[in-house]
Scaffold this active site. Structure first.
Site, PDB file in Angstrom:
ATOM      1  N   GLY A 180      -3.233   4.903  -8.556  1.00 16.54           N
ATOM      2  CA  GLY A 180      -3.199   5.541  -9.868  1.00 16.54           C
ATOM      3  C   GLY A 180      -2.760   6.984  -9.890  1.00 16.54           C
ATOM      4  O   GLY A 180      -2.758   7.622 -10.942  1.00 16.54           O
ATOM      5  N   ASP A 185       0.816  -1.210   0.000  1.00 18.46           N
ATOM      6  CA  ASP A 185       0.000   0.000   0.000  1.00 18.46           C
ATOM      7  C   ASP A 185       0.856   1.268   0.000  1.00 18.46           C
ATOM      8  O   ASP A 185       2.086   1.229  -0.078  1.00 18.46           O
ATOM      9  CB  ASP A 185      -0.958  -0.037   1.192  1.00 18.46           C
ATOM     10  CG  ASP A 185      -2.350   0.490   0.868  1.00 18.46           C
ATOM     11  OD1 ASP A 185      -2.458   1.359  -0.011  1.00 18.46           O
ATOM     12  OD2 ASP A 185      -3.321   0.030   1.501  1.00 18.46           O
ATOM     13  N   ASP A 187     -10.264   3.607  -3.576  1.00 19.46           N
ATOM     14  CA  ASP A 187     -10.983   2.424  -3.111  1.00 19.46           C
ATOM     15  C   ASP A 187     -12.390   2.349  -3.707  1.00 19.46           C
ATOM     16  O   ASP A 187     -13.075   3.354  -3.885  1.00 19.46           O
ATOM     17  CB  ASP A 187     -11.096   2.434  -1.593  1.00 19.46           C
ATOM     18  CG  ASP A 187      -9.758   2.208  -0.908  1.00 19.46           C
ATOM     19  OD1 ASP A 187      -8.791   1.829  -1.605  1.00 19.46           O
ATOM     20  OD2 ASP A 187      -9.683   2.409   0.313  1.00 19.46           O
TER      21      ASP A 187
END
Length: 432
Positions: free
Chosen positions: A195, A150, A215
């Site tokens: 992104g 992450d 998300d």
């Protein structure tokens, strides 16, 4: 292919110098499996993981390919050990991670875990920045083979002196080192980067998948936005590297049955990883029927063609313009068995969707095609020149597989389906 470097004078890593996809024996096809976050967030323990593994098996999901079981955030203690290692939560994972992964492997699954490229994970647990090799070694010792990585709690610029590519490169280098030291298969590295830095341009240097948006939420507007963003990025997906559209929300939130079918179809045919995020103990037969659609899954797992489907017409949008509420409606792509079409009704009411076959670049002019409906599982005759799907439900989908069955019948007028594009060899138009 590799060189030794030193970062901040302390940590020696292997720098990947290749700009090609990581063809390292893992991740050639999209992952099918389960991730704990959407259904449970931090409410996880070893009993839940074993229950989920057994449900994946008893519900027949393992049999159709869902063989990856991933633990997301919140599995660790808040502090590292005195020696600097990540420590699994002693209360929730009392048997230890290695015993848990051994049990999950024995049921027929591969196992994945989570970390972060910053100081902390998104939920505030230890991240892996400056501990990449240490942490990946720990995860390997615990028996994991997949890492979701992450992008929260990143250090100040004066510490990193590098951009986001450099921080992900550090973990990719650790993957190489751990593989070389253990002789095991390399970790499958899934970049959860959202992104923001055009990850689709560079992600395949380091990982087998990369998130392209924020998300997901279990409602149509979120799905439409993700589909729209990815409609412009389809060229980035192929074997060993693909756009990750985030976890499947089937059975969560307020999605209708037709929206759930559209969700699954788009994710599968765009070759996204398919990670279930549903509470399996409460799954409905309708949701299960979507997840187990073998004809759709076969295209996601196509061993011959790794590319995503792509739009050939943008529906209600002017060509090549973004509309997060009404993404492209007409999509196609090659498969090992023919040309697949996704007709997506983005309207808020039922609609007919019509197209000329040769609008798809994968269709030959002057040929006729058998039509297989991948949701009704029926053979629906032959299409010549064009096709219309009638009464497609609001936010619903039609998925078709067309196979070339020979020349179109003689005597069809005009001589071209798109008549204004053609002329006779003497220079005159052939129809109109």
């Amino acid at each position: 292919m590799y060189s030794i470097i030193t970062i901040l004078g302390t940590t020696t890593v292997l720098l990947l110098s290749s700009v090609n996809a990581l063809d390292n024996g893992v991740g050639r096809l999209p992952v099918l499996g389960y991730n704990t976050w959407n259904a449970y967030q931090c409410n996880i323990d070893e009993d839940l993981l074993l229950t989920t593994a057994n449900l994946l098996k008893s519900l027949g999901l393992l049999d159709v390919g869902y063989d990856q079981l991933n633990i997301d955030d919140c599995y660790a203690e808040k502090n590292r050990s005195a020696g600097g290692d990540i420590v699994a939560d002693a209360a929730r994972f009392k048997s230890g991670m290695k015993i848990l992964t051994d049990q999950i492997h024995a049921l027929g699954f591969k196992t994945g875990i989570y970390s972060d490229s910053g100081w902390y994970t998104c939920a505030g647990y230890p991240g892996s920045y400056q501990n990449e090799l240490r942490d990946l070694t720990t995860f390997s010792d615990w028996g994991f083979d997949y890492l979701k990585y992450d992008n929260c709690a990143i250090p100040y610029d004066e510490i990193t002196r590098e951009g986001i590519v450099g921080r992900y490169q550090r973990m990719a280098a650790a993957v190489v080192q751990v593989q070389q030291s253990t002789k095991n298969n390399p970790f499958l590295l899934s970049l959860c980067e959202w992104g923001w830095s055009q990850v689709w341009l560079w992600g395949k240097q380091f990982g087998q998948s990369w998130r392209t948006t924020g998300d997901i939420a279990a409602e149509w507007n979120s799905l439409a936005n993700i589909i729209n963003v990815n409609s412009f990025l389809t060229q980035a997906t192929d074997f060993y590297g693909r756009n990750d559209l985030d976890m499947l929300q089937l059975g969560n939130g307020n999605l209708t049955f037709d929206e759930s079918k559209s969700h699954f179809t788009a994710w599968a045919l765009m070759k996204s990883p398919l990670l279930i995020g549903t509470n399996l103990s409460a799954i409905t037969s309708e949701t299960l029927s979507i997840l187990k659609n073998k004809e759709i899954l076969a295209i996601n797992q196509d061993p011959v063609v790794g590319a995503s489907i792509a739009p050939f017409r943008w529906g209600i949008n002017p060509d090549w313009t973004s509309n997060s509420s009404f993404p492209a409606q007409y999509w196609s792509g090659p498969t090992q068995d023919g040309t697949v079409f996704m007709l997506l009704n983005t309207q808020d009411e039922p609609s007919a969707l019509f197209f000329n076959l040769t609008e798809s670049p994968w269709i030959r002019a002057g040929r006729q095609y058998s039509v297989r409906d991948l949701w009704t599982h029926t053979d629906n005759g032959t299409a010549v020149r064009n096709f219309t799907a009638y009464d497609v439900p609001a936010h619903g989908v039609v998925a078709l597989l067309l196979k070339d069955v020979g020349d179109e019948p003689d005597g069809i007028y005009p001589q071209c389906s798109v008549w204004w594009q053609c002329i006779d060899k003497n220079g005159t138009r052939v129809g109109g």
